[in-house]
Design a protein around this motif. Structure first.
Motif, PDB file in Angstrom:
ATOM      1  N   GLU A   1      40.605  22.011  36.782  1.00  0.00           N
ATOM      2  CA  GLU A   1      39.593  22.785  37.522  1.00  0.00           C
ATOM      3  C   GLU A   1      39.085  23.961  36.703  1.00  0.00           C
ATOM      4  N   THR A   2      39.999  24.641  36.011  1.00  0.00           N
ATOM      5  CA  THR A   2      39.594  25.790  35.199  1.00  0.00           C
ATOM      6  C   THR A   2      38.718  25.356  34.035  1.00  0.00           C
TER       7      THR A   2
ATOM      8  N   TYR B   1      36.886  22.693  33.847  1.00  0.00           N
ATOM      9  CA  TYR B   1      35.595  22.282  34.411  1.00  0.00           C
ATOM     10  C   TYR B   1      34.730  23.495  34.715  1.00  0.00           C
ATOM     11  N   GLN B   2      35.310  24.512  35.337  1.00  0.00           N
ATOM     12  CA  GLN B   2      34.535  25.696  35.723  1.00  0.00           C
ATOM     13  C   GLN B   2      34.020  26.434  34.486  1.00  0.00           C
ATOM     14  N   TYR B   3      34.891  26.639  33.497  1.00  0.00           N
ATOM     15  CA  TYR B   3      34.478  27.330  32.274  1.00  0.00           C
ATOM     16  C   TYR B   3      33.387  26.540  31.547  1.00  0.00           C
TER      17      TYR B   3
ATOM     18  N   LEU C   1      31.308  24.285  32.756  1.00  0.00           N
ATOM     19  CA  LEU C   1      30.063  24.286  33.524  1.00  0.00           C
ATOM     20  C   LEU C   1      29.310  25.601  33.338  1.00  0.00           C
ATOM     21  N   GLU C   2      30.020  26.716  33.327  1.00  0.00           N
ATOM     22  CA  GLU C   2      29.363  28.010  33.113  1.00  0.00           C
ATOM     23  C   GLU C   2      28.652  28.033  31.764  1.00  0.00           C
TER      24      GLU C   2
ATOM     25  N   ASN D   1      25.593  25.631  31.799  1.00  0.00           N
ATOM     26  CA  ASN D   1      24.476  26.248  32.514  1.00  0.00           C
ATOM     27  C   ASN D   1      23.814  27.344  31.690  1.00  0.00           C
TER      28      ASN D   1
ATOM     29  N   ALA E   1      36.054  17.833  31.874  1.00  0.00           N
ATOM     30  CA  ALA E   1      34.873  18.349  32.577  1.00  0.00           C
ATOM     31  C   ALA E   1      33.645  17.456  32.493  1.00  0.00           C
TER      32      ALA E   1
ATOM     33  N   THR F   1      32.615  14.972  35.522  1.00  0.00           N
ATOM     34  CA  THR F   1      32.227  15.683  36.745  1.00  0.00           C
ATOM     35  C   THR F   1      30.851  16.321  36.583  1.00  0.00           C
TER      36      THR F   1
ATOM     37  N   ASN G   1      26.855  17.577  38.764  1.00  0.00           N
ATOM     38  CA  ASN G   1      25.953  18.695  38.512  1.00  0.00           C
ATOM     39  C   ASN G   1      24.580  18.299  37.980  1.00  0.00           C
TER      40      ASN G   1
END
Length: 278
Positions: A50-51, A53-55, A57-58, A61, A82, A85, A90
């Motif tokens: 999850e971490t 993926y979040q990093y 994605l940021e 973006n 990541a 997903t 996204n």
């Protein structure tokens, strides 16, 4: 009205992706590029799915906001944890055409070319090994190949601290290689499943049989990208071509510029990039 073309984005958690980026520029020098290293939050290899993926994605973006329409995740951990997903969840949210590609698929597509015994060893970070991305992807293309994995958690710190050529590095290089080869004496191919590891290739060669083939990803990924753009002219048209290159880091610019040259092969001048409020 034609869609606005922009640079190709290249993302890595730190420096390792520069080994891939160097080969991409060599193969496709006419394109514009932005490289982003998330050095402030490295390493990714020990972090949760999850971490990561979040990093990732940021950072993706952020590169989209800089005008990139095609982004390469030049990081095995981000590609493993990541990419899928982001592609499935996204990207469909955008109304225009955007693509994010990784480094694992191009490598696994060619895995069968490298092995005679059909036994392959993967050397990678904890995160990439835990994802089982390499065994899964290789099995899709080559069901007859047996894949053995070995996590090498200390190799990235050795490289990033510029200790990869020291005598002390030999112990940890040999340690992980021995652990991998104990899994199967029939391994005849080693895939370096982390973009930092090419800097250790000479030490790796010292501790394995000369009959074993060592596969680095950079050239494979660069040629795969060239082929991808040839097969997808609609994506190629969204990539600007002025031969420019920019480097950004979320960490210290001075540290990045000093260490990046080790991976990139020449002097790098980066700018600091905050991801806040992107």
């Amino acid at each position: 009205m034609a869609e606005q073309a922009g640079p190709i984005g290249v993302f890595d958690s730190g420096y390792g992706g520069l080994t891939v980026f160097k080969e991409i520029i060599k193969e496709l020098p006419q394109y514009d590029y932005i490289y982003l290293g998330d050095n402030a939050r490295v390493p990714y290899g020990i972090r949760s799915f999850e971490t990561v993926y979040q990093y990732t994605l940021e950072c993706v973006n952020h590169l989209f906001n800089k005008g990139c329409r095609l982004i390469i995740l030049a990081c095995n951990t981000a590609s493993a944890k990541a990419l899928r997903t982001i592609q499935q969840k996204n990207l469909p949210e955008f109304k225009d055409v955007r693509r994010v590609l990784g480094v694992i698929r191009p490598t696994t597509e060619r895995a069968g070319e490298f092995t005679r015994t059909r036994n392959i060893g993967i050397l990678a970070t904890n995160g990439t090994v835990a994802s089982h991305s390499y065994p899964i992807e290789i099995n899709k293309f080559y069901p007859d190949i047996h894949v053995f994995q070995q996590a090498c958690p200390l190799w990235v710190p050795l490289v990033e601290s510029n200790e990869h050529e020291s005598d002390g590095a030999d112990y940890f290089v040999k340690k992980y290689l021995d652990e991998l080869m104990r899994q199967s004496p029939d391994i005849d191919t080693l895939i370096l499943g982390c973009t930092h590891y090419p800097l250790l290739i000479e030490k790796i060669r010292k501790y394995v049989s000369p009959e074993i083939r060592i596969v680095s990803q950079a050239d494979i990924v660069a040629k795969s990208l060239k082929n991808y753009l040839h097969r997808h002219p609609e994506i190629d048209a969204l990539c600007s071509k002025n031969g420019t290159t920019e480097f950004f880091t979320t960490g210290s610019v001075d540290d990045f510029n000093e260490k990046a040259s080790i991976f990139f092969g020449k002097t790098v001048t980066a700018k600091h990039q905050s991801l806040i409020n992107d």
